[in-house]
Design a protein around this motif. Sequence first.
Motif, PDB file in Angstrom:
ATOM      1  N   PHE B 107       0.814  -1.226   0.000  1.00 56.47           N
ATOM      2  CA  PHE B 107       0.000   0.000   0.000  1.00 56.47           C
ATOM      3  C   PHE B 107       0.840   1.266   0.000  1.00 56.47           C
ATOM      4  CE2 PHE B 107      -2.618  -3.299   1.905  1.00 56.47           C
ATOM      5  CZ  PHE B 107      -3.813  -3.152   1.203  1.00 56.47           C
ATOM      6  N   LEU B 108       0.370   2.230  -0.763  1.00 52.52           N
ATOM      7  CA  LEU B 108       0.970   3.555  -0.737  1.00 52.52           C
ATOM      8  C   LEU B 108      -0.127   4.521  -0.290  1.00 52.52           C
ATOM      9  CD1 LEU B 108       3.368   5.450  -1.431  1.00 52.52           C
ATOM     10  CD2 LEU B 108       2.415   5.628  -3.738  1.00 52.52           C
ATOM     11  N   PHE B 109       0.108   5.194   0.853  1.00 53.86           N
ATOM     12  CA  PHE B 109      -0.871   6.147   1.379  1.00 53.86           C
ATOM     13  C   PHE B 109      -0.354   7.558   1.144  1.00 53.86           C
ATOM     14  CE2 PHE B 109      -1.670   2.665   4.757  1.00 53.86           C
ATOM     15  CZ  PHE B 109      -2.600   2.029   3.939  1.00 53.86           C
ATOM     16  N   ILE B 110      -1.166   8.370   0.505  1.00 51.27           N
ATOM     17  CA  ILE B 110      -0.711   9.726   0.183  1.00 51.27           C
ATOM     18  C   ILE B 110      -1.696  10.718   0.801  1.00 51.27           C
ATOM     19  CG2 ILE B 110      -0.180  11.307  -1.716  1.00 51.27           C
ATOM     20  CD1 ILE B 110       0.255   8.625  -3.347  1.00 51.27           C
ATOM     21  N   ALA B 111      -1.168  11.544   1.704  1.00 49.40           N
ATOM     22  CA  ALA B 111      -2.058  12.430   2.452  1.00 49.40           C
ATOM     23  C   ALA B 111      -1.569  13.860   2.398  1.00 49.40           C
ATOM     24  CB  ALA B 111      -2.096  11.974   3.919  1.00 49.40           C
ATOM     25  N   SER B 112      -2.541  14.794   2.481  1.00 47.80           N
ATOM     26  CA  SER B 112      -2.135  16.176   2.739  1.00 47.80           C
ATOM     27  C   SER B 112      -2.759  16.578   4.070  1.00 47.80           C
ATOM     28  CB  SER B 112      -2.585  17.104   1.607  1.00 47.80           C
ATOM     29  OG  SER B 112      -3.981  17.130   1.526  1.00 47.80           O
ATOM     30  N   GLY B 113      -1.970  17.216   4.928  1.00 51.18           N
ATOM     31  CA  GLY B 113      -2.455  17.720   6.220  1.00 51.18           C
ATOM     32  C   GLY B 113      -3.148  16.670   7.059  1.00 51.18           C
ATOM     33  N   THR B 114      -4.390  17.006   7.498  1.00 53.05           N
ATOM     34  CA  THR B 114      -5.124  16.064   8.350  1.00 53.05           C
ATOM     35  C   THR B 114      -5.652  14.866   7.557  1.00 53.05           C
ATOM     36  OG1 THR B 114      -7.060  17.452   8.047  1.00 53.05           O
ATOM     37  CG2 THR B 114      -5.836  17.741  10.102  1.00 53.05           C
ATOM     38  N   GLY B 115      -5.407  14.855   6.266  1.00 52.85           N
ATOM     39  CA  GLY B 115      -5.755  13.699   5.426  1.00 52.85           C
ATOM     40  C   GLY B 115      -4.993  12.443   5.824  1.00 52.85           C
ATOM     41  N   LEU B 134       3.215   8.872   2.305  1.00 51.11           N
ATOM     42  CA  LEU B 134       3.781  10.160   1.893  1.00 51.11           C
ATOM     43  C   LEU B 134       2.869  11.217   2.504  1.00 51.11           C
ATOM     44  CD1 LEU B 134       4.383   9.544  -1.946  1.00 51.11           C
ATOM     45  CD2 LEU B 134       5.912   9.046  -0.012  1.00 51.11           C
ATOM     46  N   HIS B 135       3.422  12.026   3.402  1.00 51.22           N
ATOM     47  CA  HIS B 135       2.586  13.001   4.096  1.00 51.22           C
ATOM     48  C   HIS B 135       2.964  14.413   3.658  1.00 51.22           C
ATOM     49  CE1 HIS B 135       0.759  14.427   8.187  1.00 51.22           C
ATOM     50  NE2 HIS B 135       0.021  14.740   7.155  1.00 51.22           N
ATOM     51  N   GLY B 136       2.078  15.049   2.950  1.00 52.90           N
ATOM     52  CA  GLY B 136       2.308  16.414   2.482  1.00 52.90           C
ATOM     53  C   GLY B 136       1.943  17.404   3.570  1.00 52.90           C
ATOM     54  N   CYS B 185      -2.941   2.289  -4.171  1.00 51.92           N
ATOM     55  CA  CYS B 185      -2.722   3.658  -3.692  1.00 51.92           C
ATOM     56  C   CYS B 185      -3.996   4.263  -3.112  1.00 51.92           C
ATOM     57  CB  CYS B 185      -2.251   4.543  -4.836  1.00 51.92           C
ATOM     58  SG  CYS B 185      -0.826   3.877  -5.675  1.00 51.92           S
ATOM     59  N   TYR B 186      -3.844   4.890  -1.974  1.00 55.26           N
ATOM     60  CA  TYR B 186      -4.957   5.601  -1.333  1.00 55.26           C
ATOM     61  C   TYR B 186      -4.546   7.049  -1.153  1.00 55.26           C
ATOM     62  CZ  TYR B 186      -7.416   1.271  -0.243  1.00 55.26           C
ATOM     63  OH  TYR B 186      -8.097   0.095  -0.336  1.00 55.26           O
ATOM     64  N   PHE B 187      -5.467   7.956  -1.484  1.00 57.94           N
ATOM     65  CA  PHE B 187      -5.179   9.386  -1.404  1.00 57.94           C
ATOM     66  C   PHE B 187      -6.200  10.031  -0.483  1.00 57.94           C
ATOM     67  CE2 PHE B 187      -4.382   7.594  -5.500  1.00 57.94           C
ATOM     68  CZ  PHE B 187      -3.143   8.089  -5.907  1.00 57.94           C
ATOM     69  N   CYS B 188      -5.747  11.000   0.321  1.00 55.24           N
ATOM     70  CA  CYS B 188      -6.715  11.657   1.190  1.00 55.24           C
ATOM     71  C   CYS B 188      -6.301  13.088   1.492  1.00 55.24           C
ATOM     72  CB  CYS B 188      -6.852  10.866   2.491  1.00 55.24           C
ATOM     73  SG  CYS B 188      -8.122  11.542   3.560  1.00 55.24           S
ATOM     74  N   GLY B 189      -7.264  13.990   1.419  1.00 55.66           N
ATOM     75  CA  GLY B 189      -7.020  15.395   1.756  1.00 55.66           C
ATOM     76  C   GLY B 189      -7.576  16.318   0.696  1.00 55.66           C
ATOM     77  N   ASN B 190      -6.729  17.258   0.351  1.00 60.64           N
ATOM     78  CA  ASN B 190      -7.094  18.324  -0.578  1.00 60.64           C
ATOM     79  C   ASN B 190      -7.219  17.800  -2.018  1.00 60.64           C
ATOM     80  OD1 ASN B 190      -6.153  20.127  -2.623  1.00 60.64           O
ATOM     81  ND2 ASN B 190      -5.258  21.459  -1.081  1.00 60.64           N
ATOM     82  N   PHE B 191      -8.283  18.167  -2.729  1.00 62.20           N
ATOM     83  CA  PHE B 191      -8.547  17.531  -4.025  1.00 62.20           C
ATOM     84  C   PHE B 191      -7.484  17.839  -5.080  1.00 62.20           C
ATOM     85  CE2 PHE B 191     -10.003  19.483  -7.932  1.00 62.20           C
ATOM     86  CZ  PHE B 191     -10.061  20.820  -7.582  1.00 62.20           C
ATOM     87  N   LYS B 192      -6.851  19.015  -4.972  1.00 59.31           N
ATOM     88  CA  LYS B 192      -5.839  19.379  -5.985  1.00 59.31           C
ATOM     89  C   LYS B 192      -4.657  18.427  -5.899  1.00 59.31           C
ATOM     90  CE  LYS B 192      -5.910  23.934  -7.820  1.00 59.31           C
ATOM     91  NZ  LYS B 192      -6.923  24.806  -7.179  1.00 59.31           N
ATOM     92  N   MET B 193      -4.206  18.169  -4.669  1.00 56.26           N
ATOM     93  CA  MET B 193      -3.090  17.240  -4.466  1.00 56.26           C
ATOM     94  C   MET B 193      -3.485  15.849  -4.976  1.00 56.26           C
ATOM     95  SD  MET B 193      -2.130  14.444  -2.534  1.00 56.26           S
ATOM     96  CE  MET B 193      -3.111  14.309  -1.048  1.00 56.26           C
ATOM     97  N   ILE B 194      -4.719  15.459  -4.630  1.00 56.74           N
ATOM     98  CA  ILE B 194      -5.177  14.111  -5.001  1.00 56.74           C
ATOM     99  C   ILE B 194      -5.188  13.953  -6.521  1.00 56.74           C
ATOM    100  CG2 ILE B 194      -7.179  12.548  -4.975  1.00 56.74           C
ATOM    101  CD1 ILE B 194      -7.790  13.536  -2.165  1.00 56.74           C
TER     102      ILE B 194
END
Lengths: 429, 217
Positions: B107-115, B134-136, B185-194
Amino acid sequence: MSKKIAFKTLGCRLNLFETDSIASEFSKNNYQIVDFSDKADIYVINTCTVTSMSDQKSRRVINQAARRKKDGITIVTGCMATNYKEKLQDNENIDYVVDNDHKTSVVSIAEAHFNGEIVNDEQFQRDLFKYEPAKDTFHTRSFIKIQDGCDNFCTFCIIPKVRGRASSRPVEDVLNNIRKVVEYGYKEVIITGVNIGRYNHEGTNFEGLIEKMIEIPGDFRIRISSIEPDGYSESFFRLFKHAKLAPHMHICLQSGSEEILLKMRRMYTAKLFKEMALKLDEMYPGFSLTTDVIVGFPGETEEHFQETVEMAMSIGFGHIHTFKYSVRKGTRAERLPDHLDEREKTRRGEIIRVLSDETRLNHRKSFIGRTQRVLVQIILENGYARGFGEHYIPVIIEKQNLDTNKFYDVDIVAINENDEPTLIGKIRN
Amino acid sequence: MQTTGLHKLIELINLTESTYILRIEKKDMQFEAGQHILLGKADDNDQREYSIYSGTNDEYLEVLIKEVVDGSVSIHLKNLNPGDLLKVEGPLGFFGLSKDKIESGKFLFIASGTGIAPFHSMVKSNPNLNYKILHGIRTCNEDYGKEDYNSDRYIRCTSRENGCDFEGRVTDYIRQNDFDNDTICYFCGNFKMIKEAMDLLENKGIPGSQLHAEVYF
Ligand SMILES: Cc1cc2nc3c(=O)[nH]c(=O)nc-3n(C[C@H](O)[C@H](O)[C@H](O)COP(=O)(O)OP(=O)(O)OC[C@H]3O[C@@H](n4cnc5c(N)ncnc54)[C@H](O)[C@@H]3O)c2cc1C
């Protein structure tokens, strides 16, 4: 003398199913069902609130009933009744406001009223599935409710608020409902719910439920109606090989732009949607795919909109139901920046409508030279029969003395290119 | 099983000036890691979605919240005191790990902020998970819950401060690195980053069916 009752249903097929069932209960209790434009003792309005336009229509119908009712009563139920319950309770044109959770109590409320009791919907048990199969309905096809509510929380949508959380009707109840309406003589059942693809009852998912439905004996077919594109497996698509399952789905696309789909919090990408559409067409050439599109979602640029246009052209939908985005209070989209002005939404809506007419005509033309199994619904003035084929395309059979509610295998020989392009068929020899 | 009810606040833990954890009574709520709840003050009609930050086996529910200055709910939740009541509805949502992949998936988890919140819950609930996060974040101190991750599985991508793991956005990290095509891959947070991260990974050959997104805003 029996009391007269009139119904008006706005919005979705789920509402149609629920009205049919309630009307059937009244009929069993010796009420006489009359047209909504006639004078009645009870007016039941099953409302919709999905867009601001639906609210307006619902309000208009409530006012019409108020003008006609004199000594009668008006019962308002459905999604608008749930969304604005308190406000509607203060409206003196309305005698009873019944929310979705208590819609099955409409009959009891009316009976109580005429026995001199004033009751409240919340005195009755909440029940989403206590709808009896309707014998005589306002339709020639029977709607079957399998599910209610939605947990998807798309950012534009008010439905999770007014229909509540997803809840599935027990498998056996659904199957018994179908057996019953087939016994009543219905030849087509339409699966309805708020988000039917999320059906799950004690481990049986939507695919499993459809598998059980097609095993029910009898000469009838099943139509899936409106469903969300939440990821279907090939094994689900293979079910359409079965003659009972009509090769038609209304799968809601909403936008062809990946960016807008993310902002809507839809759970698929435009790319996956397209792959699914191509797969269906490859497996079942001519598969009828119809859809919903929302134009003018907050932040939708011309470029995003063009992505929807391109997608619609390349898939060639059998029909596109176009909605102008409309703010629903309390949704996440209400709080998004960059709302578009009405004129721009209208312009985009018009472009999609014209495109839909084009793709629909092309899709329908592709049936010339093919066969359809037509369920006759009405006999026209010239004696010819009109109905729908398995792809949910209207067909006129150029032959007299055919029966309604009966299947006929026809060869499609031509198309009438009018506002509602209709296939012309001849009975197969 | 979904429930709606009033839950007591056990503790409010401030992580940075604007980000805090609410630890709430769990009652009998069962959830799957990745799901969220609807949360609001007991006397308020406004509720917002918050991913569950705690693990499925924890005895409490936790959410990780960033106060949005011009927002209406996040700012008020920050003023609560232990013992105050919260309206909680849930669990909701479908942003979970598919059960048949938990044991064997990469798994690859990609988050921005509280995501990062749903991934924190996924990692805490599945101790043997094969993951990379990966924590943005803007600055190193926004590395919420860092101690709960294995240090070589957690990469802070900082856009406004140097000196932690990777200087730049998560999207820069993705551009500069390779990923196996069977990564989920799982993405969470701000839609632009996603959106950007999804496009990059798809271009690197990861099939669209292996990309899952939870958009906060
Ligand atoms: C499924 C889901 C799960 C969520 N989980 C979390 C979570 O675990 N933690 C969390 O802090 N938020 C989360 N959010 C966002 C949360 O629901 C609220 O939107 C947020 O707390 C702001 O609420 P508000 O009422 O203060 O302001 P709102 O009126 O809701 O938002 C105002 C503006 O703030 C911005 N914004 C929203 N959320 C954030 C954020 N997290 N960081 C920075 N800016 C933001 C947006 O631009 C938004 O338009 C989640 C959202 C969804 C849809």
